[in-house]
Design a protein around this motif. Structure first.
Motif, mmCIF file in Angstrom:
data_model
loop_
_atom_site.group_PDB
_atom_site.id
_atom_site.type_symbol
_atom_site.label_atom_id
_atom_site.label_comp_id
_atom_site.label_asym_id
_atom_site.label_seq_id
_atom_site.Cartn_x
_atom_site.Cartn_y
_atom_site.Cartn_z
ATOM 1 N N VAL A 1 0.857 -1.183 0.000
ATOM 2 C CA VAL A 1 0.000 0.000 0.000
ATOM 3 C C VAL A 1 0.892 1.232 0.000
ATOM 4 O O VAL A 1 1.740 1.379 0.886
ATOM 5 C CB VAL A 1 -0.915 0.039 1.244
ATOM 6 N N LEU A 2 0.723 2.093 -0.967
ATOM 7 C CA LEU A 2 1.488 3.334 -1.030
ATOM 8 C C LEU A 2 0.612 4.468 -0.516
ATOM 9 O O LEU A 2 -0.491 4.692 -1.015
ATOM 10 C CB LEU A 2 1.940 3.620 -2.456
ATOM 11 N N LEU A 3 1.101 5.173 0.506
ATOM 12 C CA LEU A 3 0.427 6.335 1.069
ATOM 13 C C LEU A 3 1.193 7.569 0.635
ATOM 14 O O LEU A 3 2.388 7.699 0.921
ATOM 15 C CB LEU A 3 0.375 6.249 2.594
ATOM 16 N N SER A 4 0.541 8.467 -0.066
ATOM 17 C CA SER A 4 1.209 9.649 -0.590
ATOM 18 C C SER A 4 0.348 10.879 -0.372
ATOM 19 O O SER A 4 -0.847 10.788 -0.089
ATOM 20 C CB SER A 4 1.533 9.469 -2.084
ATOM 21 N N ALA A 5 0.962 12.036 -0.519
ATOM 22 C CA ALA A 5 0.255 13.308 -0.399
ATOM 23 C C ALA A 5 0.906 14.301 -1.346
ATOM 24 O O ALA A 5 2.150 14.392 -1.416
ATOM 25 C CB ALA A 5 0.313 13.832 1.045
ATOM 26 N N ARG A 6 0.086 15.010 -2.084
ATOM 27 C CA ARG A 6 0.586 16.013 -3.034
ATOM 28 C C ARG A 6 1.608 15.398 -3.989
ATOM 29 O O ARG A 6 2.641 15.978 -4.289
ATOM 30 C CB ARG A 6 1.192 17.203 -2.297
ATOM 31 N N GLU A 7 1.270 14.162 -4.444
ATOM 32 C CA GLU A 7 2.084 13.415 -5.397
ATOM 33 C C GLU A 7 3.482 13.104 -4.876
ATOM 34 O O GLU A 7 4.414 12.875 -5.643
ATOM 35 C CB GLU A 7 2.182 14.171 -6.725
ATOM 36 N N ARG A 8 3.628 13.074 -3.559
ATOM 37 C CA ARG A 8 4.897 12.698 -2.933
ATOM 38 C C ARG A 8 4.667 11.489 -2.049
ATOM 39 O O ARG A 8 3.721 11.471 -1.257
ATOM 40 C CB ARG A 8 5.467 13.857 -2.111
#
Length: 397
Positions: A43-50
Protein backbone atom coordinates in the motif's frame (compact mmCIF):
# COMPACT_ATOMS: atom_id res chain seq x y z
CA UNK A 1 4.50 18.92 6.32
CA UNK A 2 1.04 18.75 7.88
CA UNK A 3 -1.37 16.55 5.96
CA UNK A 4 -5.10 15.98 6.31
CA UNK A 5 -5.50 13.47 3.48
CA UNK A 6 -3.60 10.56 2.00
CA UNK A 7 -3.78 9.12 -1.49
CA UNK A 8 -3.89 5.33 -1.36
CA UNK A 9 -2.77 2.97 -4.14
CA UNK A 10 -1.94 -0.73 -4.23
CA UNK A 11 0.58 -2.98 -5.93
CA UNK A 12 2.99 -5.85 -5.59
CA UNK A 13 5.72 -5.58 -2.98
CA UNK A 14 8.65 -3.69 -4.43
CA UNK A 15 11.00 -2.73 -1.60
CA UNK A 16 10.38 1.03 -1.88
CA UNK A 17 13.82 1.96 -3.16
CA UNK A 18 12.92 1.11 -6.76
CA UNK A 19 10.81 4.17 -7.35
CA UNK A 20 7.97 6.34 -6.10
CA UNK A 21 5.07 4.54 -7.75
CA UNK A 22 4.06 0.90 -7.96
CA UNK A 23 5.85 -0.78 -10.88
CA UNK A 24 3.11 -3.44 -10.79
CA UNK A 25 -0.06 -1.66 -9.62
CA UNK A 26 -3.20 -3.56 -8.67
CA UNK A 27 -6.77 -2.65 -7.95
CA UNK A 28 -8.13 -2.22 -4.47
CA UNK A 29 -10.38 -5.23 -5.01
CA UNK A 30 -7.43 -7.53 -5.82
CA UNK A 31 -5.46 -6.21 -2.84
CA UNK A 32 -8.46 -6.89 -0.58
CA UNK A 33 -8.71 -10.46 -1.84
CA UNK A 34 -4.99 -10.95 -1.24
CA UNK A 35 -5.35 -9.58 2.28
CA UNK A 36 -8.20 -12.00 3.03
CA UNK A 37 -6.09 -14.88 1.66
CA UNK A 38 -3.03 -13.90 3.73
CA UNK A 39 -0.99 -13.08 0.61
CA UNK A 40 1.50 -10.25 0.27
CA UNK A 41 0.73 -6.86 -1.29
CA UNK A 42 1.82 -3.25 -0.80
CA UNK A 43 0.00 0.00 0.00
CA UNK A 44 1.49 3.33 -1.03
CA UNK A 45 0.43 6.34 1.07
CA UNK A 46 1.21 9.65 -0.59
CA UNK A 47 0.26 13.31 -0.40
CA UNK A 48 0.59 16.01 -3.03
CA UNK A 49 2.08 13.42 -5.40
CA UNK A 50 4.90 12.70 -2.93
CA UNK A 51 5.34 9.28 -1.26
CA UNK A 52 5.14 9.35 2.50
CA UNK A 53 4.99 5.65 3.37
CA UNK A 54 4.92 2.26 1.76
CA UNK A 55 3.15 -0.41 3.82
CA UNK A 56 3.84 -4.05 2.96
CA UNK A 57 1.62 -6.87 4.17
CA UNK A 58 3.53 -10.12 4.57
CA UNK A 59 2.32 -13.67 5.21
CA UNK A 60 1.79 -14.71 8.83
CA UNK A 61 0.25 -11.29 9.59
CA UNK A 62 3.57 -9.45 9.46
CA UNK A 63 3.84 -5.82 8.30
CA UNK A 64 6.67 -3.59 7.13
CA UNK A 65 6.49 0.20 6.82
CA UNK A 66 8.97 2.26 4.81
CA UNK A 67 9.00 5.99 5.57
CA UNK A 68 10.10 8.79 3.23
CA UNK A 69 11.34 12.25 4.19
CA UNK A 70 10.36 15.56 2.54
CA UNK A 71 12.88 14.85 -0.26
CA UNK A 72 11.07 11.58 -1.03
CA UNK A 73 14.10 9.65 0.22
CA UNK A 74 13.53 6.34 1.96
CA UNK A 75 14.92 6.99 5.42
CA UNK A 76 13.32 4.45 7.74
CA UNK A 77 11.99 0.89 7.90
CA UNK A 78 9.71 -0.42 10.65
CA UNK A 79 8.90 -4.12 11.04
CA UNK A 80 5.74 -5.04 12.94
CA UNK A 81 4.54 -8.42 14.17
CA UNK A 82 1.51 -9.68 16.14
CA UNK A 83 1.85 -8.96 19.86
CA UNK A 84 -1.48 -9.44 21.58
CA UNK A 85 -5.12 -9.57 20.60
CA UNK A 86 -5.66 -6.91 17.96
CA UNK A 87 -2.25 -5.28 18.41
CA UNK A 88 1.05 -5.12 16.50
CA UNK A 89 4.50 -4.57 18.00
CA UNK A 90 7.01 -2.38 16.17
CA UNK A 91 9.79 -4.77 17.08
CA UNK A 92 12.47 -3.38 14.74
CA UNK A 93 12.98 0.21 13.62
CA UNK A 94 15.87 1.01 11.29
CA UNK A 95 16.91 4.56 10.31
CA UNK A 96 19.52 5.69 7.82
CA UNK A 97 21.52 8.84 7.24
CA UNK A 98 23.03 9.82 3.88
CA UNK A 99 25.52 12.54 3.09
CA UNK A 100 24.10 13.44 -0.33
CA UNK A 101 21.72 12.30 -3.05
CA UNK A 102 24.26 10.18 -4.94
CA UNK A 103 24.96 8.17 -1.80
CA UNK A 104 21.24 7.64 -1.29
CA UNK A 105 20.66 6.56 -4.88
CA UNK A 106 23.42 3.95 -4.57
CA UNK A 107 22.30 3.04 -1.03
CA UNK A 108 25.63 3.91 0.60
CA UNK A 109 24.45 5.15 3.96
CA UNK A 110 26.67 6.96 6.44
CA UNK A 111 24.84 5.85 9.59
CA UNK A 112 22.40 3.04 10.28
CA UNK A 113 20.61 2.97 13.63
CA UNK A 114 18.53 -0.05 14.60
CA UNK A 115 16.14 -0.20 17.55
CA UNK A 116 14.77 -3.59 18.56
CA UNK A 117 12.01 -4.09 21.09
CA UNK A 118 11.10 -7.34 22.83
CA UNK A 119 7.56 -8.34 23.74
CA UNK A 120 8.11 -7.26 27.36
CA UNK A 121 9.49 -3.80 26.50
CA UNK A 122 13.24 -4.45 26.60
CA UNK A 123 14.80 -1.98 24.13
CA UNK A 124 18.19 -2.34 22.48
CA UNK A 125 19.73 0.33 20.22
CA UNK A 126 22.75 -0.16 17.97
CA UNK A 127 24.35 2.32 15.59
CA UNK A 128 26.81 1.69 12.79
CA UNK A 129 28.58 3.96 10.38
CA UNK A 130 30.28 3.28 7.08
CA UNK A 131 33.98 3.82 7.63
CA UNK A 132 36.80 3.84 5.10
CA UNK A 133 36.16 1.64 2.05
CA UNK A 134 32.68 0.81 3.32
CA UNK A 135 33.82 -0.97 6.50
CA UNK A 136 31.18 -0.98 9.21
CA UNK A 137 31.96 0.18 12.71
CA UNK A 138 29.76 0.24 15.81
CA UNK A 139 29.23 3.74 17.17
CA UNK A 140 28.02 2.52 20.52
CA UNK A 141 29.24 -0.91 21.41
CA UNK A 142 31.05 -3.04 23.90
CA UNK A 143 34.40 -4.60 22.83
CA UNK A 144 32.42 -7.60 21.61
CA UNK A 145 30.40 -5.40 19.26
CA UNK A 146 27.17 -5.95 21.21
CA UNK A 147 25.18 -2.68 21.54
CA UNK A 148 25.27 -1.27 25.07
CA UNK A 149 22.26 1.04 24.85
CA UNK A 150 19.68 -1.09 26.58
CA UNK A 151 16.75 0.04 28.65
CA UNK A 152 13.29 -1.02 29.76
CA UNK A 153 10.20 0.93 28.73
CA UNK A 154 6.46 0.29 28.67
CA UNK A 155 5.84 -1.83 25.60
CA UNK A 156 2.57 0.01 24.95
CA UNK A 157 4.50 2.88 23.37
CA UNK A 158 5.57 0.50 20.59
CA UNK A 159 2.13 -0.96 19.86
CA UNK A 160 -0.43 -0.08 17.22
CA UNK A 161 -3.76 -1.68 16.28
CA UNK A 162 -3.90 -4.39 13.64
CA UNK A 163 -5.59 -2.65 10.72
CA UNK A 164 -8.60 -3.98 8.95
CA UNK A 165 -8.12 -3.80 5.21
CA UNK A 166 -8.43 -0.17 4.17
CA UNK A 167 -7.92 1.20 7.69
CA UNK A 168 -4.59 2.78 6.79
CA UNK A 169 -5.01 5.69 9.23
CA UNK A 170 -3.48 3.24 11.72
CA UNK A 171 -0.08 3.96 10.17
CA UNK A 172 -0.50 7.76 9.96
CA UNK A 173 1.21 8.41 13.35
CA UNK A 174 4.39 6.73 12.05
CA UNK A 175 4.72 9.47 9.43
CA UNK A 176 5.54 12.00 12.16
CA UNK A 177 8.89 10.22 12.62
CA UNK A 178 9.92 11.75 9.28
CA UNK A 179 8.39 15.17 9.96
CA UNK A 180 4.98 14.59 8.36
CA UNK A 181 2.42 15.64 10.96
CA UNK A 182 -1.08 14.19 10.58
CA UNK A 183 -4.07 16.44 11.15
CA UNK A 184 -6.68 15.47 13.72
CA UNK A 185 -8.68 13.77 10.98
CA UNK A 186 -6.97 12.12 7.99
CA UNK A 187 -9.08 11.37 4.92
CA UNK A 188 -8.06 8.50 2.64
CA UNK A 189 -8.46 8.92 -1.13
CA UNK A 190 -8.43 5.75 -3.24
CA UNK A 191 -6.33 6.42 -6.35
CA UNK A 192 -5.66 2.79 -7.22
CA UNK A 193 -6.02 1.40 -10.73
CA UNK A 194 -9.23 -0.11 -11.98
CA UNK A 195 -9.56 -3.88 -11.80
CA UNK A 196 -9.46 -4.04 -15.61
CA UNK A 197 -9.62 -7.30 -17.49
CA UNK A 198 -7.89 -9.30 -14.78
CA UNK A 199 -5.15 -11.94 -15.12
CA UNK A 200 -3.19 -12.68 -18.27
CA UNK A 201 -5.30 -14.31 -20.97
CA UNK A 202 -4.21 -16.90 -23.49
CA UNK A 203 -4.98 -15.10 -26.72
CA UNK A 204 -3.70 -16.59 -29.95
CA UNK A 205 -1.31 -19.15 -28.50
CA UNK A 206 -1.71 -21.20 -31.68
CA UNK A 207 -0.12 -18.38 -33.69
CA UNK A 208 3.15 -18.89 -31.84
CA UNK A 209 3.66 -22.11 -33.83
CA UNK A 210 2.54 -20.94 -37.28
CA UNK A 211 5.64 -20.69 -39.51
CA UNK A 212 6.37 -17.51 -41.40
CA UNK A 213 7.11 -13.83 -41.02
CA UNK A 214 5.84 -11.75 -38.10
CA UNK A 215 6.57 -8.45 -36.38
CA UNK A 216 8.19 -8.16 -32.94
CA UNK A 217 9.43 -5.30 -30.75
CA UNK A 218 12.88 -6.03 -32.26
CA UNK A 219 11.58 -5.68 -35.79
CA UNK A 220 10.70 -8.28 -38.43
CA UNK A 221 11.11 -11.93 -37.43
CA UNK A 222 10.46 -15.40 -38.71
CA UNK A 223 8.71 -18.15 -36.76
CA UNK A 224 10.26 -21.58 -37.28
CA UNK A 225 8.64 -24.60 -35.60
CA UNK A 226 11.23 -27.26 -34.69
CA UNK A 227 10.69 -30.89 -33.75
CA UNK A 228 12.26 -31.57 -30.33
CA UNK A 229 11.51 -35.30 -30.10
CA UNK A 230 9.02 -37.55 -28.35
CA UNK A 231 8.26 -37.14 -24.65
CA UNK A 232 7.48 -40.37 -22.77
CA UNK A 233 4.84 -40.07 -20.04
CA UNK A 234 4.37 -43.05 -17.73
CA UNK A 235 2.65 -41.72 -14.62
CA UNK A 236 -0.17 -39.75 -16.22
CA UNK A 237 1.31 -36.50 -14.91
CA UNK A 238 3.24 -34.05 -17.10
CA UNK A 239 5.63 -31.73 -15.26
CA UNK A 240 6.90 -28.41 -16.61
CA UNK A 241 9.95 -27.33 -14.65
CA UNK A 242 13.40 -25.85 -14.54
CA UNK A 243 15.47 -29.07 -14.72
CA UNK A 244 17.83 -27.68 -12.09
CA UNK A 245 14.98 -27.19 -9.61
CA UNK A 246 12.63 -30.11 -10.19
CA UNK A 247 9.84 -30.17 -7.63
CA UNK A 248 10.41 -26.60 -6.50
CA UNK A 249 9.34 -24.91 -9.72
CA UNK A 250 7.27 -27.65 -11.34
CA UNK A 251 3.75 -27.27 -12.67
CA UNK A 252 1.94 -30.52 -13.30
CA UNK A 253 -0.93 -31.41 -15.61
CA UNK A 254 -2.88 -34.68 -15.70
CA UNK A 255 -2.38 -36.22 -19.16
CA UNK A 256 -2.63 -39.70 -20.72
CA UNK A 257 0.44 -41.98 -20.65
CA UNK A 258 2.30 -42.58 -23.90
CA UNK A 259 4.78 -40.86 -26.21
CA UNK A 260 3.95 -37.40 -27.50
CA UNK A 261 5.69 -34.92 -29.84
CA UNK A 262 7.39 -31.81 -28.49
CA UNK A 263 7.64 -28.74 -30.73
CA UNK A 264 9.67 -25.59 -30.19
CA UNK A 265 8.73 -22.26 -31.71
CA UNK A 266 11.98 -20.55 -32.71
CA UNK A 267 11.83 -16.82 -33.31
CA UNK A 268 14.57 -15.61 -35.63
CA UNK A 269 15.33 -11.87 -35.76
CA UNK A 270 18.28 -9.79 -36.92
CA UNK A 271 19.61 -10.11 -33.36
CA UNK A 272 19.59 -13.91 -33.41
CA UNK A 273 17.19 -16.72 -32.57
CA UNK A 274 15.44 -17.72 -29.38
CA UNK A 275 12.82 -20.18 -28.16
CA UNK A 276 9.55 -18.26 -28.07
CA UNK A 277 7.43 -21.17 -26.85
CA UNK A 278 7.43 -24.96 -26.38
CA UNK A 279 4.52 -27.35 -26.84
CA UNK A 280 3.81 -30.99 -26.14
CA UNK A 281 0.84 -32.31 -28.13
CA UNK A 282 -1.42 -35.07 -26.79
CA UNK A 283 -4.27 -34.90 -29.31
CA UNK A 284 -4.07 -33.70 -32.90
CA UNK A 285 -7.17 -31.57 -32.38
CA UNK A 286 -7.21 -27.75 -32.30
CA UNK A 287 -7.81 -26.48 -28.73
CA UNK A 288 -11.33 -25.31 -28.00
CA UNK A 289 -10.20 -23.23 -25.02
CA UNK A 290 -7.10 -22.41 -22.99
CA UNK A 291 -6.60 -22.35 -19.25
CA UNK A 292 -3.65 -21.43 -17.06
CA UNK A 293 -1.90 -24.34 -15.33
CA UNK A 294 -2.52 -23.77 -11.63
CA UNK A 295 -1.47 -25.38 -8.40
CA UNK A 296 -4.28 -26.34 -6.00
CA UNK A 297 -3.65 -23.36 -3.72
CA UNK A 298 -3.58 -20.77 -6.50
CA UNK A 299 -6.54 -18.49 -7.17
CA UNK A 300 -6.87 -16.41 -10.32
CA UNK A 301 -8.89 -13.89 -8.32
CA UNK A 302 -5.73 -12.89 -6.46
CA UNK A 303 -3.94 -11.78 -9.64
CA UNK A 304 -3.83 -8.22 -10.89
CA UNK A 305 -4.06 -6.89 -14.42
CA UNK A 306 -2.05 -9.08 -16.81
CA UNK A 307 -0.50 -11.17 -14.03
CA UNK A 308 -0.10 -14.93 -14.07
CA UNK A 309 1.10 -17.94 -12.11
CA UNK A 310 3.97 -19.49 -14.01
CA UNK A 311 6.86 -21.90 -14.02
CA UNK A 312 9.95 -20.43 -12.42
CA UNK A 313 13.23 -20.55 -14.32
CA UNK A 314 16.55 -20.01 -12.56
CA UNK A 315 19.00 -21.76 -14.92
CA UNK A 316 17.82 -20.19 -18.19
CA UNK A 317 16.30 -23.59 -19.03
CA UNK A 318 12.88 -25.21 -18.89
CA UNK A 319 11.80 -28.78 -19.58
CA UNK A 320 8.90 -31.14 -20.16
CA UNK A 321 9.07 -34.44 -18.25
CA UNK A 322 7.03 -37.06 -16.48
CA UNK A 323 6.30 -35.96 -12.93
CA UNK A 324 8.22 -38.98 -11.59
CA UNK A 325 11.39 -38.15 -13.52
CA UNK A 326 14.47 -37.23 -11.48
CA UNK A 327 17.93 -36.01 -12.47
CA UNK A 328 21.45 -36.42 -11.14
CA UNK A 329 22.25 -32.85 -10.21
CA UNK A 330 26.02 -33.35 -10.38
CA UNK A 331 25.70 -34.33 -14.05
CA UNK A 332 23.38 -31.56 -15.22
CA UNK A 333 26.20 -29.23 -16.28
CA UNK A 334 27.80 -31.89 -18.45
CA UNK A 335 24.71 -33.70 -19.69
CA UNK A 336 22.39 -30.76 -20.27
CA UNK A 337 23.50 -27.17 -19.69
CA UNK A 338 26.75 -27.44 -21.66
CA UNK A 339 24.91 -28.84 -24.68
CA UNK A 340 22.30 -26.08 -24.54
CA UNK A 341 25.07 -23.58 -25.09
CA UNK A 342 25.21 -24.60 -28.75
CA UNK A 343 21.71 -25.94 -29.42
CA UNK A 344 18.15 -25.11 -28.49
CA UNK A 345 17.00 -28.43 -27.03
CA UNK A 346 18.49 -31.50 -25.33
CA UNK A 347 16.93 -34.85 -24.42
CA UNK A 348 17.95 -36.70 -21.28
CA UNK A 349 16.86 -40.22 -22.19
CA UNK A 350 15.43 -42.74 -19.81
CA UNK A 351 15.89 -46.47 -20.19
CA UNK A 352 12.64 -47.72 -21.69
CA UNK A 353 10.02 -47.85 -20.41
CA UNK A 354 11.31 -45.15 -18.02
CA UNK A 355 10.36 -41.55 -18.85
CA UNK A 356 12.76 -39.18 -20.58
CA UNK A 357 13.20 -35.40 -20.21
CA UNK A 358 13.24 -32.81 -23.00
CA UNK A 359 14.85 -29.52 -22.04
CA UNK A 360 15.08 -26.28 -23.99
CA UNK A 361 16.34 -22.77 -23.57
CA UNK A 362 13.95 -20.30 -21.98
CA UNK A 363 13.54 -17.49 -24.49
CA UNK A 364 14.04 -14.62 -22.02
CA UNK A 365 16.30 -16.52 -19.64
CA UNK A 366 15.56 -16.56 -15.93
CA UNK A 367 12.11 -15.50 -14.80
CA UNK A 368 8.58 -16.86 -14.62
CA UNK A 369 6.52 -17.94 -17.62
CA UNK A 370 2.86 -18.90 -18.08
CA UNK A 371 1.96 -22.51 -18.83
CA UNK A 372 -1.22 -22.96 -20.85
CA UNK A 373 -3.41 -26.05 -21.16
CA UNK A 374 -5.24 -26.35 -24.46
CA UNK A 375 -8.44 -28.36 -24.02
CA UNK A 376 -10.70 -29.90 -26.64
CA UNK A 377 -14.42 -29.19 -26.71
CA UNK A 378 -15.02 -32.24 -24.52
CA UNK A 379 -12.45 -31.10 -21.90
CA UNK A 380 -9.54 -33.38 -22.79
CA UNK A 381 -5.97 -32.04 -22.70
CA UNK A 382 -4.98 -31.51 -26.32
CA UNK A 383 -1.65 -29.81 -25.67
CA UNK A 384 0.39 -27.93 -23.07
CA UNK A 385 2.38 -24.81 -23.99
CA UNK A 386 4.94 -22.78 -22.07
CA UNK A 387 5.11 -19.26 -23.50
CA UNK A 388 8.42 -17.40 -23.07
CA UNK A 389 6.74 -14.15 -24.08
CA UNK A 390 9.10 -13.11 -26.85
CA UNK A 391 6.06 -12.06 -28.80
CA UNK A 392 2.32 -11.94 -28.30
CA UNK A 393 -0.36 -13.22 -30.59
CA UNK A 394 -0.47 -9.92 -32.49
CA UNK A 395 3.32 -9.73 -32.77
CA UNK A 396 3.81 -7.23 -29.94
CA UNK A 397 5.51 -7.58 -26.62
Amino acid sequence: MIFDSLDVSYGDMWGSQRGMTHPDPMSRAVAARRHAAGMEYAVLLSARERPLALVEYWPRRMWRVYLFDDRSWRMQMIDLKPHSAGMLLAHRNTRWQFSHEQEHSSWNWDVQETTTVSADGQVEVSSEFAGPRGALHALTAEPTGVPVRRFQTPVESFLCPVPEFGDWQVFAPFLAQQGHEPATTVVLNDVSVEEGSGPLRASGIEQLFIPGACETPDGPAVVEPVDAGLLRITSGQLAVSDPGWIGETSRTVAVPPGEFPVTLSLLRTTRGAGVAAARVTFLDIPPHEWEMALRPEEDLGLLGEGQFYGVGVDTGTAAFMDATRTVIEDRLDEDLFAALGSQFTVELPGTEPEPNLIAFRAGRGDGAYPVWIGRTDDGQVGCVVVDFQLRSADGGE
